[in-house]
Enzyme design. Structure first.
Site, PDB file in Angstrom:
ATOM      1  N   TRP A 324      -1.073   9.296  -6.512  1.00  0.00           N
ATOM      2  CA  TRP A 324       0.041   9.782  -7.403  1.00  0.00           C
ATOM      3  C   TRP A 324       0.868   8.386  -7.766  1.00  0.00           C
ATOM      4  O   TRP A 324       1.443   8.545  -8.897  1.00  0.00           O
ATOM      5  CB  TRP A 324       0.996  10.621  -6.580  1.00  0.00           C
ATOM      6  CG  TRP A 324       2.322  10.897  -7.271  1.00  0.00           C
ATOM      7  CD1 TRP A 324       2.314  11.889  -8.063  1.00  0.00           C
ATOM      8  CD2 TRP A 324       3.725  10.289  -7.100  1.00  0.00           C
ATOM      9  NE1 TRP A 324       3.871  11.953  -8.551  1.00  0.00           N
ATOM     10  CE2 TRP A 324       4.666  11.101  -8.062  1.00  0.00           C
ATOM     11  CE3 TRP A 324       3.976   9.145  -6.223  1.00  0.00           C
ATOM     12  CZ2 TRP A 324       5.823  10.688  -7.978  1.00  0.00           C
ATOM     13  CZ3 TRP A 324       5.401   8.834  -6.208  1.00  0.00           C
ATOM     14  CH2 TRP A 324       6.215   9.552  -7.186  1.00  0.00           C
ATOM     15  N   HIS A 325       0.838   7.402  -7.100  1.00  0.00           N
ATOM     16  CA  HIS A 325       1.706   6.152  -7.405  1.00  0.00           C
ATOM     17  C   HIS A 325       1.103   5.422  -8.384  1.00  0.00           C
ATOM     18  O   HIS A 325       1.624   4.411  -9.318  1.00  0.00           O
ATOM     19  CB  HIS A 325       1.705   5.313  -6.229  1.00  0.00           C
ATOM     20  CG  HIS A 325       2.595   5.736  -5.258  1.00  0.00           C
ATOM     21  ND1 HIS A 325       2.225   6.735  -4.247  1.00  0.00           N
ATOM     22  CD2 HIS A 325       3.975   5.769  -5.096  1.00  0.00           C
ATOM     23  CE1 HIS A 325       3.243   7.198  -3.548  1.00  0.00           C
ATOM     24  NE2 HIS A 325       4.476   6.236  -3.761  1.00  0.00           N
ATOM     25  N   GLY A 326      -0.254   5.597  -8.811  1.00  0.00           N
ATOM     26  CA  GLY A 326      -0.788   4.780 -10.025  1.00  0.00           C
ATOM     27  C   GLY A 326      -2.451   4.818 -10.003  1.00  0.00           C
ATOM     28  O   GLY A 326      -2.941   5.264  -9.082  1.00  0.00           O
TER      29      GLY A 326
END
Length: 495
Positions: A324-326
């Site tokens: 989700w962060h990248g």
């Protein structure tokens, strides 16, 4: 319009008085708040506003469908459709390039020409946050139709609320919409709001920016040119930088929200005092970790299907949380590190609980056999203090290692950084002692629970409101002067 910029200060200087002038006029106020949020969001790229509008409308529409439809199969179909669209939109804008590179490599291995075109996809800022925020509302309505909000404007306001749309905290509709409906708001705690704004600016502009500029970027970019001690300090500095950067934004969002009459939830609670990884995720990015728990971990089965399945669910949840962060594999590695670490934390906690229960049962049996009365429970003792110290050391070290994969350019670079840190090689450039001092200060503030809130309140609350605002402006000007020229964007803007 960066939230720490002069342009935002002018924008908010106009928004704040209008916010209170229109608050009692329900319809006008909601339209005003929505327009303010859209102007703020469009200041980054007006084209992204269309994506936000489409997603907001579909969230409102499907939530109404969930509330109005009693057919279980149709409701389930609509939920799959909505979640599929939401995640599909997120995947396309965030992970298209990553998926293209992976697919192209696979086709080349199989000696095929890739049929997938390489598109120049620009990720809308804040898409991860407003997507999760909207999904939480729609899924809540699916689970409980009574939670539906039929006002299109109110749902749009919830999803696009400008203090939180870029980097959270991730709001829940039940709390926010209840506050939005209040035409009369109680006394605003201006002193707390100014405290949060001042603390957020200090964290971001002074501490985070200094550590980034003077050690993190250089040691993470070229670890081979620095001594092992410098790289180790660089790792510690990144640990403090990302905390100050992200919690600093959360402080600013909370302070802005308070001035507007909204109570935004806490997102951090001294995470580096944690005695286990489970405790860490109760303290770090709280609104995100609770989102993962409520909408992913529990949906996967949680701990209801046995220990083995619970561990699989933990790793799956954290791996997806990492992605989700990248769109990079180092975020996936970071997620796996925390997933397997949580398994170890659960196993250690269960083992210790079993040992303590067995010891207590044995003590009670011995007292009963001797005909004595149960003794009162003993205090913490030296053993407990040593155990807590060991738990803190292991947890803090583990979190530091994981952060390297989060902050490095890629997983290979993260390995190089860690290898250099443990090489015990004194050759290479060293570090500024100020960096280590800042690391120690941030850590001690958490370990000793030195918030400074009471001192700030005593210093500020006797001043009339206009004087408080002037003092805050002077403090902000001093903080900006102390910070480096051209403050970097917040780290979580890229997510």
């Amino acid at each position: 319009m960066n939230i720490t910029s002069f342009e935002f200060a002018l924008f908010f200087a106009v928004i704040l008085p209008l916010n209170w002038l229109l608050r009692s006029r329900a319809g006008a106020y909601r339209l005003f708040l929505l327009l303010a949020s859209y102007i703020f969001y469009a200041s980054f790229n007006a084209k992204f506003l269309l994506i936000l509008l489409v997603f907001s409308f579909l969230t409102w529409f499907f939530a109404v469908v969930f509330a109005e439809t009693s057919d279980a199969r149709f409701r389930r179909f609509c939920l799959i459709l909505y979640v599929g669209f939401s995640l599909g939109m997120l995947i396309f804008f965030k992970y298209y390039e990553m998926l293209y590179i992976s697919a192209d490599w696979l086709f080349r291995v199989l000696s095929f020409t890739s049929p997938v075109p390489l598109l120049d996809v620009i990720m809308p800022i804040g898409i991860s946050f407003f997507t999760f925020q909207g999904m939480s509302y729609a899924i809540d309505v699916y689970r409980d139709p009574a939670k539906v909000e039929r006002s299109l404007v109110e749902v749009f306001c919830f999803i696009s609320f400008f203090p939180t749309i870029l980097s959270g905290p991730i709001l829940r509709a039940g709390s926010f919409l209840g506050q939005l409906k209040k035409e009369q708001v109680g006394q605003v705690d201006f002193t707390r709001a100014f405290y949060l704004l001042t603390r957020g600016l200090i964290k971001k502009i002074i501490i985070s920016s200094y550590l980034s500029e003077h050690i993190v970027r250089v040691t993470f970019g070229a670890p081979e040119g620095y001594s092992s001690a410098a790289v180790a300090v660089g790792i510690l500095s990144y640990t403090m930088q990302i905390y100050c950067d992200f919690s600093g934004y959360s402080d600013l969002a909370q302070g802005i929200g308070l001035l507007m009459g909204f109570d935004i939830p806490d997102n951090f609670n001294a995470p580096y005092t944690s005695l286990s990884l489970r405790d860490f995720w109760r303290r770090w990015h709280i609104t995100f970790s609770t989102w993962l728990r409520d909408y992913l971990y529990i949906s996967l089965g949680g701990n209801r299907k046995g220990t083995g399945r619970k561990y699989v669910n933990l790793v799956t949840t954290m791996a997806l949380g990492g992605l989700w962060h990248g769109a990079a594999y180092n975020f996936l590695v970071w997620g796996f590190i925390h997933g397997f670490g949580l398994i170890g934390a659960h196993m250690a906690g269960e083992y210790r609980a079993t040992r303590l229960a067995a010891r207590e049962a044995g003590r009670q049996e011995a007292l009963k056999a001797a005909g004595g009365l149960p003794e009162p429970a003993a205090g913490p003792g030296v053993g407990s203090a040593l155990w807590n110290a060991a738990c803190w050391t292991v947890t803090f070290a583990y979190v530091n290692v994981a952060w390297v994969f989060f902050g490095a350019e890629d997983a290979g670079k993260a390995v190089d950084i860690l290898r250099r840190a443990v090489a015990l090689d004194p050759t290479g450039a060293t570090f500024r002692p100020t960096c280590l001092v800042l690391v120690a200060v941030v850590l001690l503030v958490q370990l000793l629970h030195l918030t400074g809130r009471d001192f700030f309140r005593k210093s500020f609350e006797w001043l009339p409101f206009p004087a408080q605002g002037l003092a805050l402006g002077l403090a902000a000007a001093c903080i900006l002067k102390l910070g480096p020229d051209g403050v970097l964007p917040f780290i979580y803007f890229q997510f």
